[in-house]
Design a protein around this motif. Structure first.
Motif, PDB file in Angstrom:
ATOM      1  N   ARG A 170       0.837  -1.195   0.316  1.00 47.64           N
ATOM      2  CA  ARG A 170       0.226   0.048  -0.116  1.00 47.64           C
ATOM      3  C   ARG A 170       1.057   1.169  -0.029  1.00 47.64           C
ATOM      4  NH1 ARG A 170      -4.460  -0.789   4.586  1.00 47.64           N
ATOM      5  NH2 ARG A 170      -4.557   1.389   4.548  1.00 47.64           N
ATOM      6  N   ARG A 200       0.598   4.280  -2.750  1.00 43.53           N
ATOM      7  CA  ARG A 200       0.731   5.415  -2.373  1.00 43.53           C
ATOM      8  C   ARG A 200       1.135   6.577  -3.195  1.00 43.53           C
ATOM      9  NH1 ARG A 200      -2.598   6.981   1.087  1.00 43.53           N
ATOM     10  NH2 ARG A 200      -3.113   4.762   1.858  1.00 43.53           N
ATOM     11  N   GLN A 255     -13.671   4.219   0.667  1.00 47.66           N
ATOM     12  CA  GLN A 255     -12.022   3.014   0.201  1.00 47.66           C
ATOM     13  C   GLN A 255     -12.636   2.740  -0.630  1.00 47.66           C
ATOM     14  OE1 GLN A 255     -11.532   0.886   4.066  1.00 47.66           O
ATOM     15  NE2 GLN A 255     -11.909  -1.511   2.480  1.00 47.66           N
ATOM     16  N   GLU A 301     -11.326  -1.313  -3.061  1.00 47.90           N
ATOM     17  CA  GLU A 301     -10.871  -2.678  -3.037  1.00 47.90           C
ATOM     18  C   GLU A 301     -10.638  -3.179  -4.270  1.00 47.90           C
ATOM     19  OE1 GLU A 301     -12.127  -6.901  -1.113  1.00 47.90           O
ATOM     20  OE2 GLU A 301     -12.101  -5.149   1.093  1.00 47.90           O
ATOM     21  N   VAL A 343      -6.056   5.093  -8.856  1.00 44.30           N
ATOM     22  CA  VAL A 343      -5.584   3.665  -7.962  1.00 44.30           C
ATOM     23  C   VAL A 343      -4.645   2.196  -8.590  1.00 44.30           C
ATOM     24  CG1 VAL A 343      -6.284   1.700  -6.148  1.00 44.30           C
ATOM     25  CG2 VAL A 343      -6.816   4.547  -5.507  1.00 44.30           C
ATOM     26  N   ILE A 379      -6.144  -5.629  -1.757  1.00 49.42           N
ATOM     27  CA  ILE A 379      -5.742  -4.700  -1.205  1.00 49.42           C
ATOM     28  C   ILE A 379      -6.683  -3.613  -1.007  1.00 49.42           C
ATOM     29  CG2 ILE A 379      -3.923  -2.867  -1.920  1.00 49.42           C
ATOM     30  CD1 ILE A 379      -2.309  -5.283  -3.572  1.00 49.42           C
ATOM     31  N   TYR A 406      -7.867   0.437  -0.193  1.00 50.32           N
ATOM     32  CA  TYR A 406      -7.245   1.264  -0.669  1.00 50.32           C
ATOM     33  C   TYR A 406      -8.129   2.421  -0.206  1.00 50.32           C
ATOM     34  CZ  TYR A 406      -4.497   5.201  -2.206  1.00 50.32           C
ATOM     35  OH  TYR A 406      -4.082   6.279  -2.116  1.00 50.32           O
ATOM     36  N   LYS A 407      -7.546   3.666   0.715  1.00 48.15           N
ATOM     37  CA  LYS A 407      -7.931   4.689   1.056  1.00 48.15           C
ATOM     38  C   LYS A 407      -7.721   6.261   0.625  1.00 48.15           C
ATOM     39  CE  LYS A 407     -11.142   2.761   4.968  1.00 48.15           C
ATOM     40  NZ  LYS A 407     -11.176   3.270   6.405  1.00 48.15           N
ATOM     41  N   ASP A 454      -4.610   8.085   4.869  1.00 45.14           N
ATOM     42  CA  ASP A 454      -4.642   6.918   6.378  1.00 45.14           C
ATOM     43  C   ASP A 454      -5.659   7.509   7.202  1.00 45.14           C
ATOM     44  OD1 ASP A 454      -2.283   5.531   5.255  1.00 45.14           O
ATOM     45  OD2 ASP A 454      -0.969   7.091   5.954  1.00 45.14           O
TER      46      ASP A 454
END
Length: 103
Positions: free
Chosen positions: A22, A26, A40, A42, A71, A96, A98-99, A102
């Motif tokens: 991640r 990022r 979020q 996925e 992403v 995975i 992902y946002k 954090d």
């Protein structure tokens, strides 16, 4: 007792592995402007043992198509993905989440 300890270590190692991936993603993402909140997405990523990304599938959309696409591009750009500290933790197919920010 030892089995529990081994399972906890494996889980911790797996979490560290996903976190390294991640982090690399990022570093390669260019977020689209105007993201509201912290949605979020996925992704399911299929990789070779070398970490080379073969396929990226969106499993759950963030609700923002531009973010999802950004992403996905970042995952491809992150190939090869980092390897786990222990080879036995390698997984060919990763999920995975992902946002943009954090928690």
């Amino acid at each position: 007792m030892q089995a529990e300890q081994a399972a906890a270590e494996a889980k911790r190692g797996q979490a560290e592995y996903i976190e390294k991936i991640r982090g690399k993603i990022r570093g390669n993402i260019t977020l689209p402007p105007g993201i509201q909140g912290n949605p979020q997405a996925e992704f399911e990523v299929t990789q070779l043992p070398s970490g080379e990304v073969l396929e990226v599938k969106l499993r759950r959309s963030s609700g923002n198509a531009a973010l999802d696409a950004a992403v996905e591009r970042a995952i491809h750009k992150s190939s090869p993905l980092p390897k786990p500290a222990k080879p036995e933790l390698f997984e060919r197919v990763l999920k995975i989440p992902y946002k943009p920010r954090d928690d």
